[in-house]
Design an enzyme around this catalytic site. Structure first.
Site, PDB file in Angstrom:
ATOM      1  N   LYS A  22      90.122  65.105  16.083  1.00 41.71           N
ATOM      2  CA  LYS A  22      89.548  66.361  15.550  1.00 41.71           C
ATOM      3  C   LYS A  22      88.459  66.905  16.472  1.00 41.71           C
ATOM      4  O   LYS A  22      87.293  67.077  16.066  1.00 41.71           O
ATOM      5  CB  LYS A  22      88.988  66.155  14.144  1.00 41.71           C
ATOM      6  CG  LYS A  22      90.040  65.814  13.097  1.00 41.71           C
ATOM      7  CD  LYS A  22      89.485  65.884  11.680  1.00 41.71           C
ATOM      8  CE  LYS A  22      90.515  65.607  10.615  1.00 41.71           C
ATOM      9  NZ  LYS A  22      90.976  64.224  10.517  1.00 41.71           N
ATOM     10  N   ILE A  59      83.199  73.105  22.776  1.00 39.26           N
ATOM     11  CA  ILE A  59      83.678  74.114  23.740  1.00 39.26           C
ATOM     12  C   ILE A  59      84.661  73.476  24.719  1.00 39.26           C
ATOM     13  O   ILE A  59      84.695  72.246  24.877  1.00 39.26           O
ATOM     14  CB  ILE A  59      82.494  74.755  24.513  1.00 39.26           C
ATOM     15  CG1 ILE A  59      81.711  73.663  25.253  1.00 39.26           C
ATOM     16  CG2 ILE A  59      81.629  75.571  23.584  1.00 39.26           C
ATOM     17  CD1 ILE A  59      80.754  74.209  26.293  1.00 39.26           C
ATOM     18  N   ASP A  99      93.679  60.902  15.855  1.00 33.13           N
ATOM     19  CA  ASP A  99      93.148  61.954  14.983  1.00 33.13           C
ATOM     20  C   ASP A  99      91.689  62.213  15.353  1.00 33.13           C
ATOM     21  O   ASP A  99      90.778  61.944  14.576  1.00 33.13           O
ATOM     22  CB  ASP A  99      93.297  61.467  13.534  1.00 33.13           C
ATOM     23  CG  ASP A  99      92.904  62.507  12.505  1.00 33.13           C
ATOM     24  OD1 ASP A  99      92.598  63.645  12.909  1.00 33.13           O
ATOM     25  OD2 ASP A  99      92.911  62.177  11.309  1.00 33.13           O
TER      26      ASP A  99
HETATM   27  O1  OMP Z   1      93.677  65.255  10.379  1.00 37.03           O
HETATM   28  C1  OMP Z   1      94.008  64.514   9.475  1.00 37.03           C
HETATM   29  O2  OMP Z   1      94.859  63.663   9.648  1.00 37.03           O
HETATM   30  C2  OMP Z   1      93.484  64.788   8.139  1.00 37.03           C
HETATM   31  C3  OMP Z   1      93.302  66.099   7.802  1.00 37.03           C
HETATM   32  C4  OMP Z   1      92.978  66.459   6.488  1.00 37.03           C
HETATM   33  O3  OMP Z   1      92.870  67.619   6.156  1.00 37.03           O
HETATM   34  N1  OMP Z   1      92.849  65.473   5.563  1.00 37.03           N
HETATM   35  C5  OMP Z   1      92.999  64.144   5.891  1.00 37.03           C
HETATM   36  O4  OMP Z   1      92.891  63.311   4.994  1.00 37.03           O
HETATM   37  N2  OMP Z   1      93.274  63.795   7.188  1.00 37.03           N
HETATM   38  C6  OMP Z   1      93.427  62.378   7.549  1.00 37.03           C
HETATM   39  O5  OMP Z   1      94.518  61.816   6.825  1.00 37.03           O
HETATM   40  C7  OMP Z   1      94.231  60.478   6.436  1.00 37.03           C
HETATM   41  C8  OMP Z   1      94.395  60.403   4.943  1.00 37.03           C
HETATM   42  O6  OMP Z   1      94.250  59.093   4.476  1.00 37.03           O
HETATM   43  P1  OMP Z   1      94.521  58.671   2.949  1.00 37.03           P
HETATM   44  O7  OMP Z   1      93.743  59.601   2.079  1.00 37.03           O
HETATM   45  O8  OMP Z   1      94.044  57.273   2.863  1.00 37.03           O
HETATM   46  O9  OMP Z   1      95.991  58.805   2.736  1.00 37.03           O
HETATM   47  C9  OMP Z   1      92.843  60.166   6.933  1.00 37.03           C
HETATM   48  O10 OMP Z   1      92.982  59.478   8.158  1.00 37.03           O
HETATM   49  C10 OMP Z   1      92.216  61.507   7.198  1.00 37.03           C
HETATM   50  O11 OMP Z   1      91.325  61.468   8.295  1.00 37.03           O
END
Ligand code: OMP
Length: 720
Positions: free
Chosen positions: A95, A99, A93
């Site tokens: 993200k 560029i 993940d």
């Molecule tokens: O890209 C992601 O996975 C992500 C996108 C998003 O909009 N919200 C989000 O929470 N995440 C990821 O999803 C996971 C959520 O974790 P919990 O909130 O502990 O279930 C984390 O690793 C965040 O980085």
């Protein structure tokens, strides 16, 4: 074309061109898991430990390698070994958000060399399409896949509207992109998966803006494919293995519920449930005959303005004095019609299964099946159980007619009560219609390739809801409310027809209040769903709206279900008498004629009401009605009324079904089935989350109404 979210993971995997997604779908199907673990832990040891423990239950392990304090090459090797051992894919993940040239270096190089080991990674498209091209240059040759962050799960996120649309546009046009991070299915133009973070078994938030929705909301309603769960699995005090199993089950059942639309489509569930009601009624008639109860006079069928119809299929029977023959006449019509309709429904369902690879064909078959069913029901010709059909249609017409002056017949009251039990089925039917309409509209929009016109679909699309029909929940709620409103109208009608101030008038008024009290329950339930949707759209006030709606809903549903239960027992069944003859309901509400003044139509000999053994009575029954031999009736010839001193506690002296245990069991089941809503208050018994949960809830309600009908009719005869 049918939505990808209605196809199985397996079939989507077979058709998919991208190797990573092919592998992912196959893994999901093999492991029966659409769960991804977000392993946000700080050390190599912790990451490997949780991956090893939870690995058997997940399809994707999501990592943030940049938070691992002791990251090294060995971690990658071990992770890959675990991925092979437990059969999951790895999603870093990362993200990316720079560029094209920079992300190319970040993705392929540095200390992490992500492209070498992560099957999937993700990026923001804020820098423009160049970021996808940059990442694709590194990832494509290695067979990797990319997800775009079309939406985020946190409060106040800015990925909405045009920005989200741009994500979808870029994804559709680039083979390296395999899907999105977001809350729903975004497009039908290509099979792009959606992985959704912010998933919990309860909808709630964390202290830093993360917002959680349930697997059911994400997978079944929004059409997403994979749930991403982090702290819900390994948070403080949690057993990661047990939690992973729970999330896997919840996610998979939510998927099964969605897919059931294909194997046991809701359209056919609805037909079979309605047929179950019809066969249940046949069983009612059969066993009422065995108890010597003739339903025709009880239901006031001969007083109907359309009584002429009783000269049809079953007139020959009505001349007979035999109770069983009387009921059989009615039963034969309903049974015959139900068999014909079952044949049509089964044929339609079988054809649907045969053409399961062609969703368009399935849609066609379903529509044709419904058309045939409707024609069979309404064809005015004197064929195919004409009498039964006309009785049914006329009864429905009387129920729907908003008259406050026409007499209300018991058959219409019972029919309207049965309709209230079918309320959820009708809203399901509406969802089916809505889905068909949406699919038709989608294909039309695709074929036009341009802007589409207004209407419900545009409204739904403007709310960015991929399940297309979820926003039509307001109409669904109105449909659920309709049968209660019909029944409420009947009570008001009866109230207006009774003498002002009489106990009858009070009873009808109190009954009207009971039906009216179900309307807030329906509205608040719909408001909760609405607030949950708004919550994903970042609507102001939606959070406290959700909490308020939930609290009010609990109050409303508790009042409605307990009041309804009390009414079932005290009035509809006239049970609940204390052994000294006091009727429980006398203590708190206006009553029907008390049992002490009620005369039984039965003929019973004198009995010794003070002794243990009491006369059972003959009660005008057919030979062979053994059940009555248990009736502990006693009769005082001096007063000409039933003595209330000898009957089982909480029942009444006149028990036409004999065995008191039957009544106790009915009271118990009625109570349990009236409070099924309490299961929603605990995360351990989410019936809606179980496979076919909605279907089984409907079956239970049909059963409750079926046993209610027995005692409702029996009470009319026993206490009249
Ligand atoms: O890209 C992601 O996975 C992500 C996108 C998003 O909009 N919200 C989000 O929470 N995440 C990821 O999803 C996971 C959520 O974790 P919990 O909130 O502990 O279930 C984390 O690793 C965040 O980085």
């Amino acid at each position: 074309m049918v939505s990808f979210s209605q196809q199985t993971y397996a079939s989507r995997g077979e058709k998919h061109a991208h190797p990573v997604i092919k592998q992912l779908f196959a893994t999901m199907e093999r492991k029966k898991s659409n769960l991804s673990l977000a392993a946000d832990v700080g050390t190599k040891a912790e990451l490997l430990e949780i991956a090893n423990k939870v690995g058997p239950y997940i399809c994707v392990l999501k990592t943030h390698v940049d938070i691992i304090s002791d990251f090294d090459r060995d971690l990658v090797d071990q992770l890959q070994a675990l991925a092979a051992k437990h059969d999951f894919l790895i999603f870093e993940d990362r993200k990316f958000a720079d560029i094209g040239n920079t992300v190319k270096l970040q993705y392929g190089g540095g200390i992490y060399r992500i492209a070498d080991w992560a099957h999937i990674t993700n990026c923001h498209v804020i820098p423009g399409e160049g970021i996808i091209h940059g990442l694709a240059e590194v990832g494509m040759p290695k067979g990797r896949g990319l997800l775009l962050l079309a939406e985020m799960s946190s409060k106040g996120m800015l990925a909405t509207g045009t920005y989200t649309d741009k994500n979808v546009e870029m994804a559709v046009n680039n083979d390296f992109v395999v899907g999105f991070i977001g809350s729903r299915r975004f497009t039908e133009e290509r099979d792009l998966i959606t992985m959704t973070p912010g998933v919990g078994l309860h909808a709630s938030d964390d202290a830093l803006g993360q917002q959680y929705r349930t697997p059911e909301q994400i997978i079944t309603e929004n059409g997403s494919d994979i749930i991403i769960v982090g702290r819900g699995i390994y948070g403080p005090g949690k057993d990661p293995v047990a939690e992973a199993q729970r999330y896997r089950e919840a996610g998979w059942n939510a998927y099964l519920n969605r897919i059931n639309l294909m194997y046991f489509p809701v359209a056919f569930q609805v037909l079979f449930l309605l047929l179950l009601v019809a066969f249940g009624w046949c069983a009612n008639l059969r066993y009422l005959s065995l108890a010597g109860i003739e339903v025709r006079p009880v239901l006031q069928l001969s007083q109907l303005p359309t009584a002429a119809y009783s000269n049809g299929d079953n007139v020959s029977d009505s001349s007979s004095a035999n109770v069983s023959v009387h009921n059989d006449g009615l039963r034969r019509g309903v049974f015959g019609l139900a068999i014909v309709l079952s044949g049509i429904a089964l044929a339609g369902w079988t054809l649907c299964l045969m053409f399961s690879v062609s969703p368009a064909m399935q849609t066609c078959i379903t529509l044709i099946t419904y058309m045939i069913v409707i024609v069979v029901l309404v064809v005015p010709r004197r064929i195919m159980f004409h009498t039964t059909r006309m009785q049914l249609l006329h009864s429905l017409a009387r129920i729907v007619k908003p008259s406050m002056t026409d007499p209300v017949y018991l058959c219409d009251i019972i029919m309207a009560d049965i309709l209230t039990s079918c309320a959820r089925i009708f809203s399901d039917l509406f969802l089916v219609a809505c889905r068909f309409y949406s699919l038709f509209w989608l294909s039309r929009r695709k074929s036009l390739g341009s802007e589409y016109d207004g209407g419900i679909s545009e409204y739904i699309d403007s709310k960015r809801n991929a399940s297309l029909c979820a926003d039509a929940g307001v109409i669904g709620a109105m449909l659920v409310a309709m049968p209660y409103i019909f029944r409420l109208r009947q009570c008001v009608n009866e109230y207006l027809r009774s003498t002002a101030g009489s106990s009858d008038a009070k009873r009808h008024f109190a009954n009207a209040v009971k039906y009216a009290s179900s309307i807030p329950v329906i509205c608040l339930s719909s408001a909760q769903k609405r607030a949950a949707v708004d919550r994903t759209m970042e609507t102001k006030y939606s959070d406290w709206c959700l909490r308020l709606a939930y609290a009010l809903w609990i109050l409303a549903v508790a009042f409605n279900s307990l009041y309804s239960y009390y009414w079932d027992i005290a009035f509809d069944w006239n049970l609940g008498h204390l052994s000294d003859g006091t009727k429980l309901s006398d203590l708190v509400a206006p009553t029907e004629p008390s049992i002490s003044s009620a005369k039984s139509s039965s003929t019973v000999g004198d009995a010794d009401c003070d002794g243990e053994a009491v006369n059972v009575g003959s009660l005008d029954v057919e030979e062979g009605n053994h059940a009555l031999s248990h009736v502990p009736l006693c009769y005082s010839s001096e007063e000409g009324v039933w003595s209330a001193s000898k009957f089982p506690l909480f029942l009444r002296p006149q028990l036409r079904f004999g065995n008191p245990l039957l009544y106790y069991a009915a009271m118990l089941f009625d109570f349990l089935l009236r409070i099924t809503w309490t299961a929603k208050l605990t995360s351990y018994m989410h019936i809606d989350l179980m496979a076919y949960g909605g279907f089984w809830l409907n079956v239970l309600e049909i059963y409750r109404r079926w046993q209610w009908t027995f005692l409702r009719i029996e009470k009319e005869v026993a206490v009249s």
